[in-house]
Design a protein around this motif. Structure first.
Motif, mmCIF file in Angstrom:
data_model
loop_
_atom_site.group_PDB
_atom_site.id
_atom_site.type_symbol
_atom_site.label_atom_id
_atom_site.label_comp_id
_atom_site.label_asym_id
_atom_site.label_seq_id
_atom_site.Cartn_x
_atom_site.Cartn_y
_atom_site.Cartn_z
ATOM 1 N N VAL A 49 0.820 -1.208 0.000
ATOM 2 C CA VAL A 49 0.000 0.000 0.000
ATOM 3 C C VAL A 49 0.856 1.261 0.000
ATOM 4 O O VAL A 49 1.950 1.288 0.567
ATOM 5 N N ALA A 71 -5.844 3.495 5.402
ATOM 6 C CA ALA A 71 -5.108 2.584 4.518
ATOM 7 C C ALA A 71 -4.331 1.599 5.362
ATOM 8 O O ALA A 71 -3.112 1.704 5.533
ATOM 9 N N TYR A 102 -9.380 0.281 2.849
ATOM 10 C CA TYR A 102 -8.666 1.320 2.104
ATOM 11 C C TYR A 102 -9.706 2.329 1.611
ATOM 12 O O TYR A 102 -10.395 2.095 0.612
ATOM 13 N N VAL A 153 -4.863 6.824 -2.541
ATOM 14 C CA VAL A 153 -4.474 5.591 -1.864
ATOM 15 C C VAL A 153 -4.312 4.510 -2.932
ATOM 16 O O VAL A 153 -5.227 4.293 -3.733
ATOM 17 N N VAL A 164 -3.454 0.441 -3.667
ATOM 18 C CA VAL A 164 -3.439 -0.889 -3.053
ATOM 19 C C VAL A 164 -3.082 -1.902 -4.133
ATOM 20 O O VAL A 164 -3.830 -2.073 -5.105
#
Length: 294
Positions: free
Chosen positions: A14, A33, A38, A240, A242
């Motif tokens: 992440v 996160a 998330y 964010v 991922v």
């Protein structure tokens, strides 16, 4: 770079970045996160109120994030808790404010790995797989409704003066419910969750190019925010990232990929997210008529 998530059906790496932008004195975005969640929340309400609303929502999810996976019932229950907390904010400390919410939870169905998505408002969740970037969430906005009825093209919507008017939110007088999706997860998936401070400055192709070039999730998140600032930074901006390193399927076989593919005041600031209940204060008769017809 943030730590890898351990346990559960999806192993992830992440990265996350946020900035107040070049025009705003404070950052009303908040994000989570870690673990199984998330999420990005984009607060609205002006001054510190939006900041309080977004932080209140994110805090409501922190306990759930400690689990290795999340069920739909658990996610819905936590959304209800978050809504209740925002509605209970006192006068002078966030009362009447609201926030968007978008993102993914790590989930499992019948022994298979899934992304469990939720969305409320116009923050967005994307998936990039095989070099193709796809917006998974659907904006809850007046211009998106006009696109769906054929009254605006997507290009016209992106540059429309009232593109910031949303039709669902947590708080801010909205009673709209989130959208939820189960999306099968695959090793090599890259998820982007972001506030509209990113998508208001960078189009999807620009975002895809950065996510392709930057294979490390923290580098990708940092660069996305930096590029949004370079292109105007008119709003708070949060990204964010991922990356799914591996997933478990029903046969208990683990699939492991390489790195991701190739490697202000409400009603007057058109870059500030506002609820549709505020639309009557705006000087756009066509949009106001559309809102009243809904």
């Amino acid at each position: 770079m943030m730590p890898h998530s351990q346990g559960g059906s999806i192993q992830v790496r992440v990265g996350a970045a946020t900035d107040a932008g070049r025009r705003r004195p404070n950052n009303e975005d908040a994000f989570l996160a870690q673990g199984s969640l998330y999420l990005v929340a984009d607060g609205m309400g002006g001054h510190a109120a939006g900041e309080i609303a977004s932080a209140t929502v994110i805090e409501a999810f922190t306990a759930l994030a400690a689990q290795t996976s999340v069920t739909l019932d658990e996610l819905r229950a936590t959304v209800a808790v978050a809504i209740g907390r925002v509605l209970a904010l006192p006068e002078g400390a966030g009362a009447g404010a609201g926030t968007t919410l978008s993102g993914v939870a790590l989930a499992e169905l019948d022994g298979n790995a899934y992304w469990l998505l939720l969305n409320l408002g116009d923050s967005r969740t994307y998936r990039m797989a095989g070099g193709v970037l796809e917006q998974i969430s659907v904006d809850h906005s007046v211009v998106q409704e006009l696109v769906e009825t054929g009254e605006l093209t997507p290009a016209e919507a992106a540059g429309h003066q009232q593109r910031n008017v949303i039709t669902r939110a947590i708080g801010a007088g909205s009673t709209g419910e989130p959208d939820y999706w189960f999306l099968p997860a695959a090793a090599g998936d890259r998820i982007l969750v972001c506030s509209d401070g990113l998508t208001g400055e960078l189009d999807d192709e620009h975002i895809r190019a950065i996510m392709t070039a930057e294979t490390e999730p923290q580098n990708a998140a940092t660069r996305l925010v930096h590029e949004a600032l370079l292109h105007g930074g008119r709003d708070n901006v949060t990204a964010v990232i991922v990356d799914a390193l591996s997933t478990i399927d029903a046969s208990s076989d683990e699939t492991t990929p390489g790195l991701p593919a190739e490697a202000a005041d409400v009603g007057v600031d058109f870059d500030d997210t506002i609820p549709r209940s505020q639309l009557t204060a705006l000087a756009d008769p066509a949009l106001a008529a559309h809102a009243e017809a809904r």
